[in-house]
Design a protein around this motif. Sequence first.
Motif, mmCIF file in Angstrom:
data_model
loop_
_atom_site.group_PDB
_atom_site.id
_atom_site.type_symbol
_atom_site.label_atom_id
_atom_site.label_comp_id
_atom_site.label_asym_id
_atom_site.label_seq_id
_atom_site.Cartn_x
_atom_site.Cartn_y
_atom_site.Cartn_z
ATOM 1 N N GLU A 145 8.512 29.657 -1.169
ATOM 2 C CA GLU A 145 9.864 29.454 -1.674
ATOM 3 C C GLU A 145 10.518 28.145 -1.241
ATOM 4 O O GLU A 145 11.333 27.586 -1.967
ATOM 5 N N ASP A 146 10.191 27.668 -0.033
ATOM 6 C CA ASP A 146 10.986 26.563 0.511
ATOM 7 C C ASP A 146 10.260 25.941 1.709
ATOM 8 O O ASP A 146 10.594 26.204 2.862
ATOM 9 N N LYS A 147 9.279 25.101 1.446
ATOM 10 C CA LYS A 147 8.424 24.560 2.515
ATOM 11 C C LYS A 147 9.204 23.749 3.555
ATOM 12 O O LYS A 147 8.797 23.655 4.699
ATOM 13 N N ARG A 148 10.307 23.165 3.141
ATOM 14 C CA ARG A 148 11.097 22.332 4.052
ATOM 15 C C ARG A 148 12.283 23.099 4.642
ATOM 16 O O ARG A 148 13.253 22.495 5.103
ATOM 17 N N PHE A 149 12.186 24.404 4.658
ATOM 18 C CA PHE A 149 13.288 25.262 5.095
ATOM 19 C C PHE A 149 13.851 24.863 6.456
ATOM 20 O O PHE A 149 15.067 24.799 6.644
ATOM 21 N N TYR A 150 12.981 24.583 7.406
ATOM 22 C CA TYR A 150 13.434 24.247 8.758
ATOM 23 C C TYR A 150 13.821 22.778 8.910
ATOM 24 O O TYR A 150 14.217 22.350 9.991
ATOM 25 N N LYS A 151 13.701 22.013 7.834
ATOM 26 C CA LYS A 151 13.996 20.583 7.911
ATOM 27 C C LYS A 151 15.285 20.190 7.187
ATOM 28 O O LYS A 151 15.807 19.098 7.420
ATOM 29 N N HIS A 152 15.767 21.021 6.280
ATOM 30 C CA HIS A 152 16.954 20.639 5.503
ATOM 31 C C HIS A 152 18.209 21.365 5.987
ATOM 32 O O HIS A 152 18.147 22.283 6.791
ATOM 33 N N GLY A 153 19.335 20.906 5.488
ATOM 34 C CA GLY A 153 20.619 21.492 5.866
ATOM 35 C C GLY A 153 21.219 22.357 4.790
ATOM 36 O O GLY A 153 22.444 22.464 4.662
ATOM 37 N N GLY A 154 20.350 22.989 3.993
ATOM 38 C CA GLY A 154 20.839 23.872 2.942
ATOM 39 C C GLY A 154 20.349 23.473 1.570
ATOM 40 O O GLY A 154 20.251 24.297 0.662
ATOM 41 N N TYR A 155 20.053 22.198 1.401
ATOM 42 C CA TYR A 155 19.527 21.714 0.127
ATOM 43 C C TYR A 155 18.427 20.696 0.408
ATOM 44 O O TYR A 155 18.409 20.050 1.458
ATOM 45 N N ASP A 156 17.502 20.562 -0.536
ATOM 46 C CA ASP A 156 16.345 19.686 -0.388
ATOM 47 C C ASP A 156 16.439 18.589 -1.445
ATOM 48 O O ASP A 156 16.257 18.850 -2.633
ATOM 49 N N VAL A 157 16.748 17.375 -1.019
ATOM 50 C CA VAL A 157 16.941 16.263 -1.954
ATOM 51 C C VAL A 157 15.693 16.025 -2.806
ATOM 52 O O VAL A 157 15.780 15.784 -4.010
#
Length: 227
Positions: A65-77
């Motif tokens: 669902e969201d590979k960058r989950f732990y890297k973003h602040g709520g949204y993935d540019v």
Amino acid sequence: MKKKRSFIILLFLFVLVLTASTTKYYDNKYNIDSNIIENLKLEKQNYVTIDRMPKDLKRAVILMEDKRFYKHGGYDVKAITRALIADIKARKIVQGGSTITQQLAKNLFLSEDQSLKRKIDELFLSIKLEKVYSKEEILEMYLNIIYYGDGAYGVQEASNKFFNKNIWELSIEECAMLAGIPQAPSLYNPKDNLEKAKSRQRFVLKLLDKNKDMVISRVVNMNFVEA
């Protein structure tokens, strides 16, 4: 191509600035600043805390669902840019680019409307959620309310319905099957489409195998292999 992408990002940010002052969170059932988790626990008999969920399930869900989950602040540019390019080419919304936090925001506060306004509301709500709640709390809420098909909402209800087990009793294979369902619940849940669910399960298991070293923790660093 890079100039085009940069222009799209700038245009998107400009629209956000213009609409930020008018953004309304138009479902008053929940209040971000109150304790949403406690409200959900009161509403959902099958609410399960994150510490009781299998690590394999959490890994699989994030990879799907969201590979960058732990890297973003709520949204993935990056995901938003890909989705915007696809939407512009199709001249309609065909990709959402939504993170787990955005999906949670939509499910808690918003409608299923595919308008730009709703997507902007979703983004601002996601940023707010990330400021108030930890990543673990966001993932916990998401896994307790997401729809799994056949009338099942949340991982515990889905686990009971599809495997006749509690969520903490699931094997890695069963976790993989559950993680593959939310993107298309009517297509991938094993009650309705067992063969498609198994095919999806195999895909998730391969993804998990490629990402054996993936870290699930409060630490922001997270390693994974692109699918």
